[in-house]
Design an enzyme around this catalytic site. Structure first.
Site, PDB file in Angstrom:
ATOM      1  N   PRO A 227      76.078  86.352  20.001  1.00 13.88           N
ATOM      2  CA  PRO A 227      76.241  86.849  21.374  1.00 13.88           C
ATOM      3  C   PRO A 227      77.720  86.955  21.732  1.00 13.88           C
ATOM      4  CG  PRO A 227      75.567  84.540  21.383  1.00 13.88           C
ATOM      5  CD  PRO A 227      75.516  84.992  19.955  1.00 13.88           C
ATOM      6  N   ASP A 403      82.019  84.025  20.107  1.00 12.03           N
ATOM      7  CA  ASP A 403      80.591  83.770  19.957  1.00 12.03           C
ATOM      8  C   ASP A 403      80.184  82.747  21.016  1.00 12.03           C
ATOM      9  OD1 ASP A 403      78.047  82.935  19.184  1.00 12.03           O
ATOM     10  OD2 ASP A 403      78.496  82.982  17.038  1.00 12.03           O
ATOM     11  N   HIS A 404      79.340  83.181  21.962  1.00  9.59           N
ATOM     12  CA  HIS A 404      79.002  82.313  23.091  1.00  9.59           C
ATOM     13  C   HIS A 404      78.106  81.148  22.686  1.00  9.59           C
ATOM     14  CE1 HIS A 404      79.370  81.295  27.167  1.00  9.59           C
ATOM     15  NE2 HIS A 404      79.260  82.491  27.708  1.00  9.59           N
ATOM     16  N   ARG A 405      77.571  81.163  21.470  1.00  6.83           N
ATOM     17  CA  ARG A 405      76.838  80.002  20.989  1.00  6.83           C
ATOM     18  C   ARG A 405      77.791  78.847  20.696  1.00  6.83           C
ATOM     19  NH1 ARG A 405      73.981  82.508  15.810  1.00  6.83           N
ATOM     20  NH2 ARG A 405      76.165  83.104  15.559  1.00  6.83           N
TER      21      ARG A 405
END
Length: 433
Positions: A227, A403-405
């Site tokens: 994401p 990466d929003h994770r």
């Protein structure tokens, strides 16, 4: 007298389980005498262009594939006529102690690590009347690949012609350009349709393979698995440009190429110290977050074969001068298409310098396996407010995708703010280290 035998060399796996490679060029011809580990071909994998060394000392008996052919790993590509000594892979050659000095062991790409014989221009036997690219013995049976030249095969691909269905009118059944065009014309559903040459003038079709194929697949995978979030920051980099000018006149940097990328790369490495979450990896298989305690800094490079992202190993340990040297070598090697697979693997964070194309900002896609990528915009003169007064300054836009994770918005923002602070006031580094 030693006996001679024919030895086939099958295309090896050139790294990380790659399943195929394209033969770009042969460095030898049928009849050439080659030494162990002599470069015999240049091939392109999905990641890089590499030189292929010979596993045997002997005479080239046949080249089984033509340049431009994509070959699966494990398929024979060249045959050698060798004697007992040449066939003994990894053993010392019988003539190792030559006037040129004793043979020595050297590492090489595909791991033969055998004796390197004396150097020198390869001897050349008289050429046989057979074609330079000889067919394999099994290809003489029914089902052999249609005989044609690379340009004719490309024409057939462009026209959608199956060469298995074409009868060759050339010598020994060779399929000619006219054979392909005539077949395409006879197969056309509309007799009034434009001829093949006219149709070709309107478009060009290029097979997707090699580095571009790998890069495209990697970008699609990254875009649809991680994401992405992108943030932007425009900063006054006038102090950085002034620092760059002073460094260029400093004797310690004589002969070293210095650019805004040099300072920005060092700034990224410093900003990571206070924001380590951007130097991480999401292990989907094990469902773990991997925190790297080193930085392999990737630099995106546009090459004629497609986008590559070679990286500088342990970049955080390098002083500015050494970092500048490695940046220059890295980009020059990439543009020449000589980057090794090892240099393209193991990156932890990347930079893409879109400013060299006059672009201000963008939304870069993460290099697969990495948590962040920084895009550097063009340095431009622009109006800027300094001490409540409007002045002309040199400004740059920074784009950060992450990466929003792995990276929260706050963490990404803090990293970008630190990066901007360093570039707008390099002296601020004294408060960060």
């Amino acid at each position: 007298m030693s006996a001679t035998m024919i030895k086939e060399f099958k295309l090896p796996d050139l790294g990380e389980g790659l399943t195929e490679s394209e033969i770009l060029s042969w460095k030898v011809a049928v009849g050439d005498t080659v030494s162990l580990n002599q470069v015999i071909a240049e091939v392109e994998t999905a990641k890089a262009v590499v030189e292929l060394p010979s596993p045997f000392a002997g005479v080239v008996a046949a080249l089984h594939e033509e340049p431009g052919t994509v070959v699966e790993v494990g398929k024979p590509i060249v045959s050698f006529e060798v004697d007992d000594a040449g066939a003994a892979q990894g053993a010392e050659a019988t003539d190792a102690e030559s006037p040129a000095g004793p043979a020595k062991r050297e590492p090489n790409l595909v791991g033969y690590g055998a004796v390197v014989e004396h150097s020198g221009r390869p001897a050349r036997r008289a050429r046989a009347a057979a074609p330079a690219v000889a067919p394999r013995a099994e290809e003489t049976a029914v089902g052999e690949r249609p005989r044609s030249t690379p340009p004719v095969r490309k024409l057939a691909r462009d026209l959608g012609v199956d060469l298995e269905r074409v009868t060759g009118t050339g010598p020994h059944g060779l399929i000619t350009r006219e054979d392909v065009q005539n077949f395409a014309g006879a197969s056309a559903p509309d007799a009034q349709a434009p001829t093949a040459p006219a149709a070709l003038d309107r478009e060009t079709r290029t097979p997707v393979k090699g580095v571009r194929k790998f890069s495209a697949a990697a970008m699609v995978q990254s875009a649809f698995t991680a994401p992405h979030v992108t943030e932007f920051l425009t900063v006054d980099v006038t102090p950085t440009m002034e620092l760059l000018a002073r460094l260029k006149s400093n004797k310690a940097f004589d002969g070293v190429k210095l650019t805004p990328l040099t300072i920005a790369a060092k700034a990224v490495l410093i900003a990571l110290r206070n924001n380590p979450t951007l130097n991480t990896h999401w292990d989907d298989e094990k469902q773990e977050i991997v925190q790297y305690h080193y930085v392999n800094l990737g630099i995106a490079a546009a090459t004629p074969r497609g986008l590559t992202v070679p990286n500088i190993k342990d970049a955080e340990q390098l002083p500015l001068r050494e970092l500048a040297v490695q940046l220059s070598e890295l980009t020059d090697t990439a543009r020449a298409g000589k980057t090794s697979p090892a240099d393209l693997s193991g990156g932890t964070i990347s930079i893409t310098n879109i400013g060299v194309f006059g672009i201000d900002a963008g939304t870069p896609i993460l290099n697969p396996g990495e948590a962040a990528i920084v895009a550097l915009g063009a340095v431009r003169k622009a109006p800027w407010v300094v001490d409540d007064e409007l002045v002309v300054r040199q400004v740059m836009s920074l784009s950060l995708s992450f990466d929003h994770r792995l990276v929260d918005g706050e963490q990404g923002s803090r990293f970008l703010a630190d990066l901007g602070a360093i570039l707008s006031d390099p002296a601020i580094v004294l408060t960060m280290v």
